[in-house]
Each structure stands twice: as structure tokens, then as C-alpha cells.
Design an enzyme around this catalytic site. Structure first.
Site, PDB file in Angstrom:
ATOM      1  N   GLU A  29       0.892  -1.307   0.006  1.00  0.00           N
ATOM      2  CA  GLU A  29       0.080   0.017  -0.078  1.00  0.00           C
ATOM      3  C   GLU A  29       1.017   1.290   0.008  1.00  0.00           C
ATOM      4  OE1 GLU A  29      -3.137   0.076  -0.961  1.00  0.00           O
ATOM      5  OE2 GLU A  29      -3.575  -1.282   0.287  1.00  0.00           O
ATOM      6  N   ASP A 167      -4.546   0.519  -9.679  1.00  0.00           N
ATOM      7  CA  ASP A 167      -5.779   0.285  -9.937  1.00  0.00           C
ATOM      8  C   ASP A 167      -6.071  -0.090 -11.278  1.00  0.00           C
ATOM      9  OD1 ASP A 167      -5.779   1.023  -7.414  1.00  0.00           O
ATOM     10  OD2 ASP A 167      -6.674   3.110  -7.653  1.00  0.00           O
TER      11      ASP A 167
HETATM   12  C1  GLA Z   1      -5.253   4.542  -4.367  1.00  0.00           C
HETATM   13  C2  GLA Z   1      -4.594   4.852  -5.282  1.00  0.00           C
HETATM   14  C3  GLA Z   1      -3.576   3.869  -5.721  1.00  0.00           C
HETATM   15  C4  GLA Z   1      -2.649   3.551  -4.614  1.00  0.00           C
HETATM   16  C5  GLA Z   1      -3.486   3.498  -3.629  1.00  0.00           C
HETATM   17  C6  GLA Z   1      -2.621   3.193  -2.030  1.00  0.00           C
HETATM   18  O1  GLA Z   1      -6.145   3.669  -4.351  1.00  0.00           O
HETATM   19  O2  GLA Z   1      -5.561   5.260  -6.567  1.00  0.00           O
HETATM   20  O3  GLA Z   1      -2.823   4.045  -7.098  1.00  0.00           O
HETATM   21  O4  GLA Z   1      -1.563   4.486  -4.603  1.00  0.00           O
HETATM   22  O5  GLA Z   1      -4.314   4.669  -3.433  1.00  0.00           O
HETATM   23  O6  GLA Z   1      -1.962   2.047  -2.319  1.00  0.00           O
END
Ligand code: GLA
Length: 386
Positions: A29, A167
Site C-alpha cells: 500500500e 488500480d
Molecule cells: C489509491 C490509488 C492507488 C494507490 C493506493 C494506495 O487507491 O489510486 O494508485 O496509490 O491509493 O496504495
């Protein structure tokens, strides 16, 4: 049902369907924008976009869930005139055109089953479904890794959210019954097995999303970039491309050069990258005790060093862990609300849901939603034959 909605809106004739799943991140994360490792899986909830290309230069959209429509000319992307959900679609159109692709118009209906605002990437899925649709309709031949980069750019440059690539990449490249290890420096990826006969993925929504003044997400990005720069100046015997090239021992030897909170932010990123690597190995040998312990450690690091958790997430993690069927649990996604992900013994899955729902409600007064997700296939596009 959604095909009928398309035909009722735009008339009969052949149509195509793009579907793009949401994702849940098992571990890794706040590492993607730091060039590190992440381990998401696609979930069996998705955005479905039925579409039909046309010869004109206009895109006509209809959101089935919101019962709202919006149309725009391909050569005039007026963001201000568009509802927020259409920004993600226009963003992809904008980036594809900026890349030199010639697009045709299309009619499209959109329907989603990903819980909104829970941090399960419904917006990335909408971008991906859009990119898949235009890629198919206009025969653009964009490969999936490139497509993930373009969707991320759409979000960064057009929508105005400074997210990493996880994502969009997960929505495009994940495979059924697997998690996906992504190296966010090289964009190399590999699969890690997740057999639902052996382990279940439970996602517990805290139902809160704390609105924060001056986006802590961007602050964390900046702090990490600054800390990395300082570390590079002191790690004279190596030339790290990103945090994932810095071993824990090397960080320890130079961490005194970083002021608080830079030292803690850097420590989270370096140790989290290490945890992702261990997690993949643990999943490969179906060692869920170790995998769960790594998730617990990840949450602790996000709570104390990275400071992106919140009271409700911490309570949810406690409620999950106290159940005998849980191997481990952690916050997932950006933080400050949203969901907790837990690895659970299949035999105890039902009891786990009941326990977590009542324990969380007793402690917070909030009724949570608990989902069981199965690791799903990445985005697809197909002709609808009906
Ligand atoms: C959000 C962002 C991702 C990532 C997460 C943290 O979901 O969209 O790209 O940085 O936070 O891991």
C-alpha cells in the site's frame, strides 16, 4: 438486462460489451507511486459498458444506475458541462487523442456493480472499460500495459486525481484465481495463486470516508519523493531507481539523515516492498499463517509510520483479527476510511462475517457491509449476441 437498456435507449442492432473489474489490494500500500511492489486482485464486481461505434464525431452516454445521460463532441471535451462520472470517460478520450489516435463516435450505456466510494476502484474500472471499448471500436491495438498507463494518465491529467498505476493495471491484467504482483518501476508483473478452496478474501467496508483538507495523498507522495532524493545523496555506493532498490539494512544505515516524518514514511515504503515479496512466496506455498502475519504488519506500518489509517479502520481490523478464522487483516486502498481486507479460513468464512458485522456495529454504531470477493479475470471485450 443491460442490453435491453441499450436498445431501448439507442435502438436495435449489434452491440459490444466491455467489462472491467474493480480491485482489492492484498498488500503493497502506497508503494505504487513510489515505484514499488503491489499485490492486488481483481474482484467479481465490475463496470459494464455496452457500446456501438458510429460514423459521427459524437459520444452519447447513458448511466443506467443514475438514469442520467451525457453527450459530447470528440473535438470538444468540455469537462465543466459534464457530470462527474463522465469525466473518467472523457479523460480516456482526451488521452487517446493526445496520443495521436483517431476515434470514432459511439453510443454507450454504463452499469456498475462495484460498491461506490469504498476504495474498490470503480473509477479505474470505468476508465478501463472506456479504453477497452475505443481500443476495440477503433482497432487501436494498444497493449494492456500501455492501456493501464493511459488510463492512469486520464485520471492524473484530466480528472485531476494524482493516483498511482495499481488500480488500472489490476483491472486490466489480473487473472482469475490469482493475485497480481506488479513491479511499479518496470511494470513487469507475475501471478500469485489464490485458491478459494484454501483461503477466502473478505472485504469489510467501514462505511466511512474522511474528507481531509489539503490532500494527504499528495502530501505523502511529496514527502516520499523528498526522502528518496535525500537517501540517494547518502547511499553513495548504489544508484537506486526507486525505493524498491533500497534494502532495509541500507535504509537503516542512512535513516538518521531523514527528519520526522520523512524517516517513518520511507521506512513504511521500504519495509512494505519487502513484505510484498514475502507475501508472494507465502501464497505460493499456501502458507496463510505467514501471509496473514504480513498483512497485520502492513496495517501496523500504515497506521504508525505512514499514518493513513483512521479509528474505524483500526477497529475493523481488530474485529476481523479477533475471529479465530482470520489469518490476518489490514486496511486496503488509499486509507482514511474505506475497506479492510482479511484472509480467512474457508471453513470459518460465514462465522467471520457475522462476527465482524456485529462486533464493528457494537463498537462504532455503524452497520458495515462485508463482502466475499473471488479473484476475478481482468477486463474483456466481446460482441453481444442476442
Ligand atoms: C489509491 C490509488 C492507488 C494507490 C493506493 C494506495 O487507491 O489510486 O494508485 O496509490 O491509493 O496504495
Amino acid at each position: 438486462m443491460t442490453q435491453e437498456a441499450f436498445h431501448a435507449r439507442f435502438g436495435p442492432g449489434p452491440i459490444w460489451l466491455s467489462r472491467a473489474p474493480g480491485r482489492v489490494n492484498l498488500i503493497g500500500e502506497h508503494t505504487d507511486y513510489n515505484g514499488g511492489y503491489v499485490l492486488p486482485m481483481a474482484i467479481d464486481r465490475e463496470i459494464r459498458m455496452e457500446f456501438r461505434p458510429n460514423e459521427g464525431g459524437r459520444v452519447e452516454l447513458y448511466s443506467i444506475d443514475l438514469d442520467e445521460s451525457h453527450g459530447f463532441d470528440l473535438n470538444n471535451l468540455d469537462k465543466k458541462a459534464a457530470p462527474e462520472w463522465a469525466h473518467y470517460i472523457m479523460g480516456v478520450v482526451h488521452v487517446l487523442q493526445a496520443e495521436g489516435h483517431t476515434l470514432t463516435g459511439m453510443e454507450a450505456t454504463i452499469h456498475g456493480t462495484i460498491p461506490m466510494g469504498a476504495g474498490l476502484s470503480s473509477s479505474a474500472a470505468l476508465e478501463v472499460a472506456t479504453a477497452m471499448s475505443f481500443n476495440h471500436a477503433c482497432d487501436l491495438k494498444i497493449n494492456r500495459v500501455k492501456m493501464a498507463e493511459l488510463c492512469q494518465r486520464a485520471e492524473n491529467e484530466f480528472v485531476g486525481v494524482n493516483c498511482g498505476i495499481m488500480d488500472q493495471f489490476a483491472s486490466l491484467l489480473c487473472r482469475k484465481d490469482h493475485a497480481l504482483l506488479i513491479d511499479c518501476t518496470t511494470l513487469d508483473f507475475e501471478l500469485a495463486p489464490l485458491d478459494s478452496g484454501k483461503v477466502r478474501i473478505m472485504v469489510c467496508n467501514t462505511m466511512v470516508k474522511h474528507a481531509l483538507i489539503d490532500s494527504p495523498y499528495n502530501q505523502r507522495r511529496q514527502t516520499c519523493a523528498k526522502a528518496f532524493h535525500i537517501l540517494c545523496q547518502h547511499l553513495t555506493d548504489m544508484t537506486p531507481k526507486s525505493y524498491r532498490d533500497i534494502p532495509i539494512a541500507a535504509l537503516k544505515s542512512q535513516i538518521h539523515n531523514l527528519d520526522d516524518p520523512m524517516d517513518r514514511r520511507a521506512r513504511h515504503v521500504v519495509t512494505e516492498n519487502e513484505r510484498v515479496r514475502h507475501m508472494v512466496r507465502a501464497l505460493e506455498r499456501n502458507d496463510f499463517i505467514t501471509a496473514g502475519a504480513l498483512m497485520d504488519a502492513s496495517h501496523e506500518s500504515l497506521r504508525t509510520d505512514y499514518e493513513v489509517s483512521c479509528e474505524e479502520l483500526d477497529i475493523m481490523v481488530e474485529c476481523a483479527r479477533e475471529h479465530h478464522g482470520a489469518f490476518g487483516a489490514r486496511m486496503t486502498g488509499g486509507g482514511f476510511g474505506g475497506c479492510v481486507v482479511a484472509l480467512v479460513n474457508p471453513e470459518a468464512a460465514e462465522g467471520f462475517c457475522d462476527h465482524v458485522a456485529s462486533a464493528y456495529q457494537a463498537r462504532t454504531g455503524i452497520e458495515p457491509t462485508i463482502f466475499e470477493f473471488h479473484p476475478a479475470e481482468g477486463a474483456t471485450v466481446e460482441k453481444v449476441t442476442s
